[in-house]
Scaffold this motif. Structure first.
Motif, mmCIF file in Angstrom:
data_model
loop_
_atom_site.group_PDB
_atom_site.id
_atom_site.type_symbol
_atom_site.label_atom_id
_atom_site.label_comp_id
_atom_site.label_asym_id
_atom_site.label_seq_id
_atom_site.Cartn_x
_atom_site.Cartn_y
_atom_site.Cartn_z
ATOM 1 N N VAL A 3 -16.608 -4.803 30.821
ATOM 2 C CA VAL A 3 -15.578 -5.556 31.537
ATOM 3 C C VAL A 3 -14.849 -6.430 30.529
ATOM 4 O O VAL A 3 -15.465 -7.254 29.851
ATOM 5 C CB VAL A 3 -16.191 -6.425 32.660
ATOM 6 N N MET A 9 -11.813 -13.458 38.721
ATOM 7 C CA MET A 9 -12.025 -12.129 39.312
ATOM 8 C C MET A 9 -12.897 -11.246 38.419
ATOM 9 O O MET A 9 -13.827 -10.580 38.898
ATOM 10 C CB MET A 9 -10.672 -11.455 39.593
ATOM 11 N N GLY A 10 -12.604 -11.213 37.128
ATOM 12 C CA GLY A 10 -13.393 -10.373 36.213
ATOM 13 C C GLY A 10 -14.867 -10.759 36.262
ATOM 14 O O GLY A 10 -15.754 -9.885 36.256
ATOM 15 N N LEU A 13 -16.387 -9.374 39.480
ATOM 16 C CA LEU A 13 -16.580 -7.914 39.415
ATOM 17 C C LEU A 13 -17.771 -7.571 38.517
ATOM 18 O O LEU A 13 -18.630 -6.754 38.885
ATOM 19 C CB LEU A 13 -15.313 -7.238 38.882
ATOM 20 N N CYS A 61 -9.641 -6.606 33.530
ATOM 21 C CA CYS A 61 -9.213 -7.565 34.553
ATOM 22 C C CYS A 61 -8.641 -8.788 33.834
ATOM 23 O O CYS A 61 -9.293 -9.821 33.716
ATOM 24 C CB CYS A 61 -10.383 -7.948 35.461
ATOM 25 N N ASN A 86 -7.969 -0.290 35.298
ATOM 26 C CA ASN A 86 -7.198 -1.534 35.150
ATOM 27 C C ASN A 86 -6.990 -2.165 36.529
ATOM 28 O O ASN A 86 -6.206 -1.679 37.326
ATOM 29 C CB ASN A 86 -5.853 -1.214 34.488
ATOM 30 N N VAL A 87 -7.710 -3.246 36.797
ATOM 31 C CA VAL A 87 -7.571 -3.923 38.096
ATOM 32 C C VAL A 87 -6.742 -5.205 37.977
ATOM 33 O O VAL A 87 -6.686 -5.998 38.906
ATOM 34 C CB VAL A 87 -8.947 -4.221 38.751
ATOM 35 N N THR A 88 -6.089 -5.359 36.835
ATOM 36 C CA THR A 88 -5.132 -6.458 36.669
ATOM 37 C C THR A 88 -3.966 -6.220 37.623
ATOM 38 O O THR A 88 -3.510 -5.085 37.771
ATOM 39 C CB THR A 88 -4.605 -6.445 35.217
ATOM 40 N N THR A 89 -3.469 -7.273 38.275
ATOM 41 C CA THR A 89 -2.328 -7.087 39.179
ATOM 42 C C THR A 89 -1.080 -6.767 38.367
ATOM 43 O O THR A 89 -0.706 -7.511 37.457
ATOM 44 C CB THR A 89 -2.081 -8.361 40.013
#
Ligand code: NDP
Length: 283
Positions: A3, A9-10, A13, A61, A86-89
């Motif tokens: 990660v 958030m990171g 997760l 993230c 990639n769960v970055t907005t």
């Protein structure tokens, strides 16, 4: 898995992965953010490159699209042959750009949108949206399910963020409407929490209209019987009641403008869902 990015958030997760017993390597730009996770059983990497080398799956993230490029671009060769989630907005255009960048570098790419706040990760009500590599989604689905309900939208990497941002558009405008209502009742001595107690069941009941609006919009016929007409949906009283109290009318006026443009175009007797035409054709 690894990660990259241990913000709120990171960290949530990564914490869910560690809790489920997965070997997890973590990296953060600023020091000090790995300590809690290491105490839970994660391994801290000295650099992003070190974290990438540790795992086949690299979960990213970070703050935004620019920070993702800043961290990943110099490490494209290390990432080749691995999977980036990639769960970055990001916007759909940015997600597609990342997918193209990854394809050029030989990296399998899955984009994600987390529909939860960090405290909800791993709890009921949390969900996450995915698009991009179908192989990656299905391979890692059991792991993704540790965070919340997982939904896959297809190979177009921009679809998850498109849904994500569309859902957030609904949420923010609803929140603004609720807060406008709280401002309206406040001068009468009504607390915002008391107003919330009235607004929650009302707005919850009103969400049943979404499906009806959806059917009308999909059918493209705003004249179907039984709909509330645009002329009936006149928000003048809401505007007057707000301005009478010296409040901003911006929130309500925005909706009134969408309605009015359709009335002015001769559609006043058609259903409320027709305001989508004002959105489709900006004034
Ligand atoms: P935070 O602000 O808590 O954390 C941002 C993270 O990005 C930190 O790890 C920060 O590192 C890192 N970062 C920022 N810029 C860079 C850079 N240039 N290079 C390297 N690292 C960088 O944000 P969140 O964790 O809350 O959010 C992360 C992503 O998740 C965002 O895209 C957000 O929109 C999304 N998200 C967040 C939700 C939430 O409720 N928090 C909900 C849904 C999605 P450092 O510690 O060094 O500053």
């Amino acid at each position: 898995m690894s990660v990259l990015g241990l913000g709120a958030m990171g960290s949530a997760l990564a914490g869910a992965l560690v809790k489920a017993g997965h070997e997890t390597t973590c990296w953060n730009r600023s020091p000090g953010k790995t300590d809690d996770l290491v105490a839970q059983g994660a391994r801290a990497a000295d650099s992003a490159a070190d974290a990438i080398r540790a795992s086949r799956l690299v979960i990213v993230c970070l703050f935004d699209h620019a920070s993702v490029h800043e961290v990943l671009d110099p490490l494209a060769a290390e990432l080749a042959g691995r999977t980036v989630l990639n769960v970055t907005t990001t916007t759909p255009v940015q997600s597609r750009e990342s997918a193209e960048w990854a394809a050029r570098a030989g990296i399998e790419y899955l984009d994600g949108g987390i529909m939860a706040v960090p405290e909800m990760i791993g709890q009921s009500g949390a969900s996450a949206l995915y698009s991009g590599s179908s192989d990656a989604f299905h391979r890692y689905e059991p792991l993704l399910d540790l965070w919340g309900t997982s939904t896959y939208f297809g190979e177009d990497a921009g679809l998850a963020s498109l849904y994500d941002l569309a859902l957030l558009a609904g949420m923010y405008v609803m929140f603004a409407g609720f807060i406008h209502g709280a401002a309206m009742v406040a001068p009468a001595g009504v607390t915002a929490r008391a107003f919330a107690a009235a607004a929650t069941p009302w707005l919850t009941a009103m969400t049943s209209a979404f499906d009806e609006f959806g059917a009308i919009i999909d059918g493209g016929d705003y004249t179907v019987e039984g709909q509330q007409s645009l002329r009936f949906s006149n928000l003048s009283d809401l505007l007057t009641a707000s301005s009478d109290q010296g409040l901003s009318t911006e929130v309500v006026a925005m909706v009134q403008r969408l309605i009015q443009r359709q009335i002015d175009a001769g559609h006043g007797e058609e259903g409320f869902a027709r305001i989508i035409e004002s959105i489709r054709q900006p004034g």
